[in-house]
Design an enzyme around this catalytic site. Structure first.
Site, PDB file in Angstrom:
ATOM      1  N   HIS A 311       0.853  -1.191   0.000  1.00 60.18           N
ATOM      2  CA  HIS A 311       0.000   0.000   0.000  1.00 60.18           C
ATOM      3  C   HIS A 311       0.889   1.241   0.000  1.00 60.18           C
ATOM      4  CE1 HIS A 311      -3.196   2.830   1.136  1.00 60.18           C
ATOM      5  NE2 HIS A 311      -4.006   1.890   0.738  1.00 60.18           N
ATOM      6  N   ASP A 369      -7.975  -5.519  -0.048  1.00 59.24           N
ATOM      7  CA  ASP A 369      -8.398  -6.358  -1.170  1.00 59.24           C
ATOM      8  C   ASP A 369      -8.014  -7.815  -1.009  1.00 59.24           C
ATOM      9  OD1 ASP A 369      -7.558  -3.459  -2.832  1.00 59.24           O
ATOM     10  OD2 ASP A 369      -9.587  -4.304  -2.842  1.00 59.24           O
TER      11      ASP A 369
HETATM   12  C1  SDX Z   1      -6.247   0.090  -2.902  1.00 61.03           C
HETATM   13  O1  SDX Z   1      -4.448   4.592  -2.057  1.00 61.03           O
HETATM   14  C2  SDX Z   1      -5.381   3.980  -1.441  1.00 61.03           C
HETATM   15  O2  SDX Z   1      -5.787   4.371  -0.353  1.00 61.03           O
HETATM   16  C3  SDX Z   1      -5.966   2.793  -2.176  1.00 61.03           C
HETATM   17  C4  SDX Z   1      -6.988   1.956  -1.405  1.00 61.03           C
HETATM   18  C5  SDX Z   1      -8.254   2.742  -1.142  1.00 61.03           C
HETATM   19  O3  SDX Z   1      -8.980   2.369  -0.193  1.00 61.03           O
HETATM   20  O4  SDX Z   1      -8.571   3.657  -1.942  1.00 61.03           O
HETATM   21  O5  SDX Z   1      -6.444   1.523  -0.175  1.00 61.03           O
HETATM   22  C6  SDX Z   1      -7.403   0.730  -2.216  1.00 61.03           C
HETATM   23  O6  SDX Z   1      -5.981   0.426  -4.023  1.00 61.03           O
HETATM   24  C7  SDX Z   1      -5.376  -0.889  -2.133  1.00 61.03           C
HETATM   25  C8  SDX Z   1      -4.155  -1.384  -2.960  1.00 61.03           C
HETATM   26  C9  SDX Z   1      -4.655  -2.497  -3.904  1.00 61.03           C
HETATM   27  N1  SDX Z   1      -3.577  -2.854  -4.878  1.00 61.03           N
HETATM   28  C10 SDX Z   1      -2.958  -4.046  -4.804  1.00 61.03           C
HETATM   29  O7  SDX Z   1      -3.114  -4.879  -3.901  1.00 61.03           O
HETATM   30  C11 SDX Z   1      -2.014  -4.313  -5.987  1.00 61.03           C
HETATM   31  C12 SDX Z   1      -0.676  -4.854  -5.462  1.00 61.03           C
HETATM   32  N2  SDX Z   1      -0.006  -3.754  -4.745  1.00 61.03           N
HETATM   33  C13 SDX Z   1       0.963  -2.967  -5.461  1.00 61.03           C
HETATM   34  O8  SDX Z   1       0.720  -2.788  -6.828  1.00 61.03           O
HETATM   35  C14 SDX Z   1       1.454  -1.752  -4.684  1.00 61.03           C
HETATM   36  O9  SDX Z   1       1.740  -2.175  -3.428  1.00 61.03           O
HETATM   37  C15 SDX Z   1       0.553  -0.521  -4.608  1.00 61.03           C
HETATM   38  C16 SDX Z   1       0.123  -0.056  -5.955  1.00 61.03           C
HETATM   39  C17 SDX Z   1      -0.639  -0.796  -3.761  1.00 61.03           C
HETATM   40  C18 SDX Z   1       1.391   0.586  -3.948  1.00 61.03           C
HETATM   41  O10 SDX Z   1       2.372   0.928  -4.850  1.00 61.03           O
HETATM   42  P1  SDX Z   1       3.502   2.019  -4.461  1.00 61.03           P
HETATM   43  O11 SDX Z   1       3.176   2.743  -3.215  1.00 61.03           O
HETATM   44  O12 SDX Z   1       3.781   2.820  -5.675  1.00 61.03           O
HETATM   45  O13 SDX Z   1       4.688   1.142  -4.052  1.00 61.03           O
HETATM   46  P2  SDX Z   1       5.749   0.610  -5.069  1.00 61.03           P
HETATM   47  O14 SDX Z   1       5.036   0.030  -6.259  1.00 61.03           O
HETATM   48  O15 SDX Z   1       6.757   1.679  -5.293  1.00 61.03           O
HETATM   49  O16 SDX Z   1       6.396  -0.607  -4.255  1.00 61.03           O
HETATM   50  C19 SDX Z   1       7.458  -0.355  -3.354  1.00 61.03           C
HETATM   51  C20 SDX Z   1       8.319  -1.597  -3.488  1.00 61.03           C
HETATM   52  C21 SDX Z   1       8.699  -1.907  -4.936  1.00 61.03           C
HETATM   53  O17 SDX Z   1       9.939  -2.590  -4.914  1.00 61.03           O
HETATM   54  P3  SDX Z   1      11.295  -1.682  -5.249  1.00 61.03           P
HETATM   55  O18 SDX Z   1      11.054  -1.053  -6.602  1.00 61.03           O
HETATM   56  O19 SDX Z   1      11.399  -0.679  -4.132  1.00 61.03           O
HETATM   57  O20 SDX Z   1      12.406  -2.701  -5.246  1.00 61.03           O
HETATM   58  O21 SDX Z   1       7.581  -2.753  -3.029  1.00 61.03           O
HETATM   59  C22 SDX Z   1       7.384  -3.660  -4.115  1.00 61.03           C
HETATM   60  C23 SDX Z   1       7.656  -2.907  -5.400  1.00 61.03           C
HETATM   61  O22 SDX Z   1       8.154  -3.791  -6.379  1.00 61.03           O
HETATM   62  N3  SDX Z   1       5.979  -4.076  -4.043  1.00 61.03           N
HETATM   63  C24 SDX Z   1       5.542  -5.318  -4.215  1.00 61.03           C
HETATM   64  C25 SDX Z   1       4.157  -5.253  -4.029  1.00 61.03           C
HETATM   65  N4  SDX Z   1       3.790  -3.995  -3.779  1.00 61.03           N
HETATM   66  C26 SDX Z   1       4.930  -3.264  -3.792  1.00 61.03           C
HETATM   67  N5  SDX Z   1       6.189  -6.458  -4.506  1.00 61.03           N
HETATM   68  C27 SDX Z   1       5.410  -7.577  -4.613  1.00 61.03           C
HETATM   69  N6  SDX Z   1       4.068  -7.597  -4.441  1.00 61.03           N
HETATM   70  C28 SDX Z   1       3.405  -6.459  -4.153  1.00 61.03           C
HETATM   71  N7  SDX Z   1       2.100  -6.468  -3.984  1.00 61.03           N
END
Ligand code: SDX
Length: 435
Positions: A311, A369
């Protein structure tokens, strides 16, 4: 990171031999903000923050998240207490007006919402234009946007009374449109709302009743659905809420703004994650395959991510996910589902991920989720309806944030700038001279 309340009145920006003082504004809780509104005029420079990881786009009094502590407050009330003690329409009233309703205010609000649940009969003709296998989210984007065609002439957003009616209409009609999208996709006739049912029971009946027999809503499932709506109601300036605010800043009507929010929510990184998470759990299929998927999630060359994990704000357990997990067990027990293989995979996946260094270092926890899909599937919804249910619940958050923006005297049309790294000016080349 501790929420910073520095107490300082200004930040100093120094570039070369020049310095500027930038005002600091404190919040009631959470980080202070450095006011850069005049930065470009003073320095000729922009700030740069793709994804807005360190940028506050507005001032708001509605919802507060402490990502480090896993805290979520709606108008100061912890989500756990609202989910435990109230119903979704009470949360709607709180988000819209800022205070919990008295008994009389609640009764009046329920009455008003209930009597706006029907949609114009022409909307049933609008649905006929879709293929039966259209994704329900595509239908929701279109049908909510189409409400502009039915109410645009009465949505003068400068009139508080008309803003209120538009808000009530949106909250009231989303369940009806969502149920119509579901019925249309399974080839069953639409079921009209009934005014003697509460909001969430009405929705479940519109989804699952058929003309050939009476349908009795399970109070346990209705309470679980109502709690799920409360958990999804609002969440600060997430992507879809920011979309609604930006659309609304141009003066677009609220139905068009909510349609824009639904479109943004559909993405798998946002509200589409519940559908994607259930597909992922189904693809994993058995606890023995979990290590393979954990390794894929950690592999930089593999775009696979654990859906329902991570998140932007929560760097601790999403408090909604904890309540969601409890609700999941309640629903499975009510339905007599003893062992759900998807739940077994989810619980084991969570256990493994939370002890894996990669996820611990990156502070990746289950989000709302992760367990919602298992619950909604058990209740009888197809995966394509999961994000529709999220949109139904989030409508009050979108409307509340839109209303706050419209009523903010300092609000202006949103118009970000950019860091331009394209071609410098050059002259047109005639076709004959191009190589
Ligand atoms: C919702 O914003 C909100 O409030 C949203 C929400 C709401 O109520 O409105 O809470 C609802 O959207 C919840 C999130 C649902 N999405 C998912 O579950 C999809 C999987 N999650 C990711 O795509 C990600 O965690 C996000 C999109 C939720 C957050 O992305 P960020 O903040 O841009 O974080 P990032 O992508 O920069 O990740 C940081 C690191 C990265 O690694 P590095 O580049 O630093 O090496 O963590 C890794 C990412 O690769 N990472 C994950 C991961 N999520 C982040 N690695 C594996 N699996 C994951 N799920």
């Amino acid at each position: 990171m501790d929420a910073t309340n520095t107490g300082a009145k200004a930040a100093k920006l120094t570039v070369g031999d020049k310095s500027w003082d930038l005002p600091i504004h404190p919040g009631t809780i959470g980080p202070d903000v450095v006011d850069i509104a005049k930065l470009y005029g003073q320095t000729g420079m922009f700030t740069y923050d793709p994804g807005f990881t360190s940028t506050a786009s507005c001032e708001s009094k509605i919802t507060y998240i402490d990502g480090d502590e896993g805290v979520l407050l709606y108008r100061g009330y912890p989500i756990e207490q609202l989910a435990e003690n109230g119903d979704f329409l009470e949360t709607c009233y709180l988000l819209l007006y800022g205070e919990l309703p008295t008994a009389a205010q609640k009764a009046d609000f329920d009455y008003s919402v209930t009597r706006h649940t029907m949609v114009h009969e022409q909307m049933t003709r609008f649905f006929q234009g879709f293929r039966r296998d259209a994704h329900p989210m595509a239908i929701m984007v279109a049908s909510v946007g189409a409400l502009s065609a039915f109410y645009h002439d009465s949505t003068d957003i400068s009139d508080p009374q008309q803003r209120l009616i538009a808000s009530i209409r949106m909250i009231a009609k989303m369940p009806t449109l969502a149920a119509m999208a579901y019925k249309y996709s399974i080839g069953q006739p639409f079921v009209y709302p009934k005014n003697d049912l509460d909001y969430t029971s009405n929705f479940l009946r519109m989804c699952f009743a058929v003309p050939c027999e009476d349908y009795k809503v399970s109070p346990v499932l209705s309470k679980a659905m109502d709690k799920i709506f409360i958990l999804h109601a609002d969440h600060e300036q997430n992507a879809s809420t920011s979309t609604v605010r930006l659309a609304g800043s141009s003066g677009a009507n609220p139905f068009a703004c909510i349609a824009a929010g639904i479109a943004c929510l559909w993405g798998p990184a946002h509200g589409g994650a519940n559908e994607a998470a259930l597909k992922m759990l189904s693809e994993i299929g058995h606890v023995d395959r979990i290590p393979e998927f954990i390794n894929r999630a950690k592999d930089k060359n593999d775009p696979f991510r654990l859906m329902g994990f991570g998140h932007r704000v929560y760097k601790n357990y999403d408090p909604r996910a904890k309540i969601m997990q409890r609700t999941c067990h309640e629903v499975l027990a009510e339905l007599g589902i003893k062992d759900d293989p998807l739940l077994d995979v989810a619980v084991e996946l969570e256990r493994i991920a939370l002890s894996d260094d990669y996820f611990v270092e990156k502070k990746l926890y289950p989000n709302i989720d992760f367990y919602s899909g298992i619950t909604l599937k058990a209740m009888g919804f197809p995966t394509t309806m999961f994000t529709v249910l999220f949109a139904l619940a989030r409508t009050v958050g979108w409307i509340g944030q839109w209303k706050e923006m419209i009523e903010d005297p300092s609000q202006r049309i949103g118009r970000p700038r950019q860091l331009y790294t394209g071609a410098t000016q050059r002259d047109y080349t005639a076709m004959s001279k191009r190589r």
